[in-house]
Design a protein around this motif. Structure first.
Motif, PDB file in Angstrom:
ATOM      1  N   UNK A  87       0.790  -1.094  -0.177  1.00 23.14           N
ATOM      2  CA  UNK A  87       0.640  -0.117   0.106  1.00 23.14           C
ATOM      3  C   UNK A  87       1.195   1.151   0.402  1.00 23.14           C
ATOM      4  N   UNK A  88       0.408   1.812  -0.061  1.00 19.35           N
ATOM      5  CA  UNK A  88       1.121   3.430  -0.743  1.00 19.35           C
ATOM      6  C   UNK A  88       1.643   4.018   0.700  1.00 19.35           C
ATOM      7  N   UNK A  89       2.740   5.004   0.859  1.00 18.57           N
ATOM      8  CA  UNK A  89       3.346   5.307   1.916  1.00 18.57           C
ATOM      9  C   UNK A  89       2.859   6.799   2.443  1.00 18.57           C
ATOM     10  N   UNK A  90       1.887   7.464   1.545  1.00 25.28           N
ATOM     11  CA  UNK A  90       0.935   8.021   1.070  1.00 25.28           C
ATOM     12  C   UNK A  90       0.115   8.903   2.249  1.00 25.28           C
ATOM     13  N   UNK A  91      -0.251   7.828   3.213  1.00 29.05           N
ATOM     14  CA  UNK A  91      -1.142   7.714   4.206  1.00 29.05           C
ATOM     15  C   UNK A  91      -1.337   6.310   4.672  1.00 29.05           C
ATOM     16  N   UNK A  92      -1.235   6.380   6.588  1.00 27.46           N
ATOM     17  CA  UNK A  92      -1.277   5.884   7.217  1.00 27.46           C
ATOM     18  C   UNK A  92      -1.505   3.915   6.938  1.00 27.46           C
ATOM     19  N   UNK A  93      -1.189   3.047   6.597  1.00 24.22           N
ATOM     20  CA  UNK A  93      -1.413   1.558   6.712  1.00 24.22           C
ATOM     21  C   UNK A  93      -1.630   0.726   7.072  1.00 24.22           C
ATOM     22  N   UNK A  94      -1.006   1.293   8.079  1.00 26.21           N
ATOM     23  CA  UNK A  94      -0.722   0.017  10.093  1.00 26.21           C
ATOM     24  C   UNK A  94      -2.595   0.243  10.654  1.00 26.21           C
ATOM     25  N   UNK A  95      -2.767  -1.313  10.849  1.00 23.69           N
ATOM     26  CA  UNK A  95      -4.179  -1.100  11.726  1.00 23.69           C
ATOM     27  C   UNK A  95      -5.577  -0.824  11.112  1.00 23.69           C
ATOM     28  N   UNK A  96      -5.394  -1.450   9.211  1.00 24.55           N
ATOM     29  CA  UNK A  96      -7.198  -0.917   8.472  1.00 24.55           C
ATOM     30  C   UNK A  96      -8.264  -1.384   9.574  1.00 24.55           C
ATOM     31  N   UNK A  97      -8.919  -0.608  10.385  1.00 19.73           N
ATOM     32  CA  UNK A  97     -10.425  -1.339  10.389  1.00 19.73           C
ATOM     33  C   UNK A  97     -11.160  -1.580   9.073  1.00 19.73           C
ATOM     34  N   UNK A  98     -11.431  -2.298   8.301  1.00 23.61           N
ATOM     35  CA  UNK A  98     -12.577  -2.206   7.287  1.00 23.61           C
ATOM     36  C   UNK A  98     -14.057  -1.851   7.607  1.00 23.61           C
ATOM     37  N   UNK A  99     -14.499  -1.608   7.110  1.00 25.03           N
ATOM     38  CA  UNK A  99     -16.509  -1.723   7.735  1.00 25.03           C
ATOM     39  C   UNK A  99     -17.041  -1.884   6.390  1.00 25.03           C
ATOM     40  N   UNK A 100     -17.907  -3.025   6.439  1.00 26.81           N
ATOM     41  CA  UNK A 100     -19.104  -2.903   5.263  1.00 26.81           C
ATOM     42  C   UNK A 100     -20.339  -1.844   5.638  1.00 26.81           C
ATOM     43  N   UNK A 101     -20.545  -0.953   4.440  1.00 27.46           N
ATOM     44  CA  UNK A 101     -21.967  -0.009   5.388  1.00 27.46           C
ATOM     45  C   UNK A 101     -23.364  -0.942   3.657  1.00 27.46           C
ATOM     46  N   UNK A 102     -24.003  -0.804   4.109  1.00 28.55           N
ATOM     47  CA  UNK A 102     -24.751  -0.895   2.689  1.00 28.55           C
ATOM     48  C   UNK A 102     -25.514   0.637   3.004  1.00 28.55           C
ATOM     49  N   UNK A 103     -25.423   0.911   2.312  1.00 28.50           N
ATOM     50  CA  UNK A 103     -24.948   2.306   1.166  1.00 28.50           C
ATOM     51  C   UNK A 103     -26.357   2.805   1.246  1.00 28.50           C
ATOM     52  N   UNK A 104     -27.671   3.922   1.228  1.00 34.43           N
ATOM     53  CA  UNK A 104     -28.513   4.082   1.540  1.00 34.43           C
ATOM     54  C   UNK A 104     -28.758   5.282   0.687  1.00 34.43           C
ATOM     55  N   UNK A 105     -27.262   6.045   0.643  1.00 29.83           N
ATOM     56  CA  UNK A 105     -27.644   7.165  -0.538  1.00 29.83           C
ATOM     57  C   UNK A 105     -27.165   9.144   0.264  1.00 29.83           C
ATOM     58  N   UNK A 106     -26.581   8.312   1.824  1.00 26.63           N
ATOM     59  CA  UNK A 106     -26.493   9.659   2.415  1.00 26.63           C
ATOM     60  C   UNK A 106     -25.329   9.913   2.343  1.00 26.63           C
ATOM     61  N   UNK A 107     -24.987  10.527   3.486  1.00 30.88           N
ATOM     62  CA  UNK A 107     -23.393  11.021   4.128  1.00 30.88           C
ATOM     63  C   UNK A 107     -22.858  10.177   4.961  1.00 30.88           C
ATOM     64  N   UNK A 108     -21.579   8.770   4.607  1.00 31.08           N
ATOM     65  CA  UNK A 108     -21.306   8.354   5.668  1.00 31.08           C
ATOM     66  C   UNK A 108     -19.804   8.818   6.250  1.00 31.08           C
ATOM     67  N   UNK A 109     -19.811   9.326   7.625  1.00 27.06           N
ATOM     68  CA  UNK A 109     -18.729  10.030   8.488  1.00 27.06           C
ATOM     69  C   UNK A 109     -18.200   8.825   9.247  1.00 27.06           C
ATOM     70  N   UNK A 110     -16.835   8.239   8.576  1.00 28.49           N
ATOM     71  CA  UNK A 110     -16.179   7.576   9.550  1.00 28.49           C
ATOM     72  C   UNK A 110     -15.901   7.038  11.208  1.00 28.49           C
ATOM     73  N   UNK A 111     -15.833   6.422  11.734  1.00 28.58           N
ATOM     74  CA  UNK A 111     -16.032   6.873  12.736  1.00 28.58           C
ATOM     75  C   UNK A 111     -14.747   7.088  13.571  1.00 28.58           C
ATOM     76  N   UNK A 112     -13.786   6.201  13.417  1.00 29.55           N
ATOM     77  CA  UNK A 112     -12.967   7.237  13.730  1.00 29.55           C
ATOM     78  C   UNK A 112     -12.104   8.770  14.390  1.00 29.55           C
TER      79      UNK A 112
END
Length: 416
Positions: A87-112
């Motif tokens: 993965x790219x050094x441009x942004x941290x790739x350590x301790x990635x926590x993937x989230x599966x969203x059922x997208x409904x068309x609204x804005x998703x705010x990432x929890x962390x």
């Protein structure tokens, strides 16, 4: 030919892979540039063997090879499917926590980090996923869809072909590489060991995209040599290389000829690093254009700017060092039209509109093409790459799996 009731494994694989830390290091002199990449590469060898790929192996440099053997007596060219694990050094790739969203068309705010958000204004492509599932990270890291989506897609396509031996195909070579993100993905690759005729990287964006054209690329280092002197006694003696370097940068065009002022098929010259002291200062540039012949024009223009600047500092001198980086893969692919034709056919058969685009950058396929493996780039669905709002749609990954399966079969159907 492709069974719509197939139980895809691509999502489960992807969610597992992105949690493995594989960020590459542009400042490293080792290969791979980070030892953490070996963790995923070893895992892939184990998974391939568990799937029945008996010759799966990793060489000393981290390249993973494997062969899905032909299930026909036809003389079919050996096809390679390739993706990179880093993965790219441009942004941290350590301790990635993937989230599966059922997208409904609204804005998703990432929890962390709720300041990291996704919506259709930022990503219009999200309109295609209302009512569908997408995957993001949690807000503190990139996701790693670039290019663990490609890895997961290849693994699932191989899984499908193993489970469906009625789908005719020739020898398929599997290749997973380290260090693509730092421009070294093919540096140590043994092409004789790979032993494939044509290839495809799985490292692209929206569903239906296929890319057969990249920039041609050089690097230029301008080294300015000044004259050192004690600053307390420097009058009429000191010639400050750092200041001269600043003048060179100030003399570059401000409304053209740069990444921030160009688009589509326009080339550019881009300063990427400055380092040094008063006696000696280096400016590193990248030079890009879709026409290889134009690189020399860009470099001559840059040299003229340097010469004109140095004209006002007769006691200073400079070095102008040009190095080839990669070339537009279209120069090779145009000589092998069936490589693109079959991929386009596979995308259409999978029910998608084909979008043939050029890449304002390079891929492993650029270098592989000039190393003897004509190699365009196929979509995976990745979006917002190298950022904390990186995301991918599950249906796009599944469509890419289907495309790889159909493409493997098309090569068989067109062989004798």
């Amino acid at each position: 030919m492709f069974h719509n009731d197939y139980a895809f494994t691509v999502t489960e694989r992807f969610l597992r892979y992105v949690q493995i830390y594989t960020q590459s290091n542009p400042n490293s002199t080792t290969f791979p540039s980070s030892t953490n990449q070996f963790t995923m590469l070893r895992l892939l060898v184990e998974e391939l063997k568990e799937m029945g790929i008996e010759d799966a192996e990793m060489d000393q440099y981290g390249y993973v090879f494997g062969t899905l053997k032909s299930n026909t007596t036809k003389n079919i060219p050996v096809i390679c499917f390739c993706s990179h694990v880093d993965t790219a050094p441009d942004c941290s790739g350590e301790n990635v926590k993937p989230i599966v969203h059922h997208y409904k068309g609204d804005t998703i705010f990432l929890p962390d980090d709720p300041t990291q958000l996704l919506n259709t204004d930022i990503y219009p492509y999200l309109h295609n996923f209302i009512g569908e599932k997408i995957i993001t990270a949690s807000g503190n890291t990139l996701l790693g869809a670039d290019d663990k989506s490609g890895v997961a897609i290849i693994m699932d396509a191989v899984n499908y072909l193993i489970q469906h031996p009625e789908v005719e195909h020739g020898d398929i070579r599997i290749l997973f590489t380290p260090d693509e993100e730092v421009g070294r993905g093919t540096e140590k690759l043994n092409m004789q060991k790979l032993n494939a005729t044509y290839g495809y990287t799985l490292d692209g964006g929206e569903a239906g995209y296929i890319e057969d054209e990249t920039f041609s690329a050089d690097s230029v280092e301008v080294i300015v040599h000044g004259v050192s002197a004690h600053p307390g006694y420097a009058k009429d003696k000191l010639v400050n290389a750092t200041k001269i370097a600043g003048e060179i940068l100030a003399n570059l065009p401000t409304t053209s000829w740069s990444p921030e002022t160009t688009e589509k098929r326009q080339g550019f010259v881009h300063p990427v690093a400055v380092s040094g002291i008063a006696e000696k200062t280096s400016i590193k540039f990248i030079v890009r254009d879709f026409k290889t012949s134009k690189l020399k024009e860009h470099e001559d223009k840059l040299r003229k700017i340097v010469e004109d600047t140095l004209h006002h500092h007769p006691e200073a001198r400079f070095e102008f060092i040009v190095k080839e980086q990669y070339r537009n893969m279209k120069e090779v692919l145009d000589k092998h039209p069936q490589v693109m034709q079959y991929a386009i056919q596979a995308i259409k058969e999978a029910g998608m509109e084909v979008k043939n685009e050029c890449i304002r950058g390079g891929t492993d396929g650029s270098r592989l093409s000039f190393m003897g493996l004509p190699c365009p780039n196929i979509f995976t669905g990745m979006q917002g790459i190298h950022s904390k709002t990186e995301w991918i749609g599950i249906k796009d990954m599944q469509k890419a799996v289907e495309t790889v399966v159909r493409l493997s079969n098309i090569w068989a159907l067109n062989s004798k």
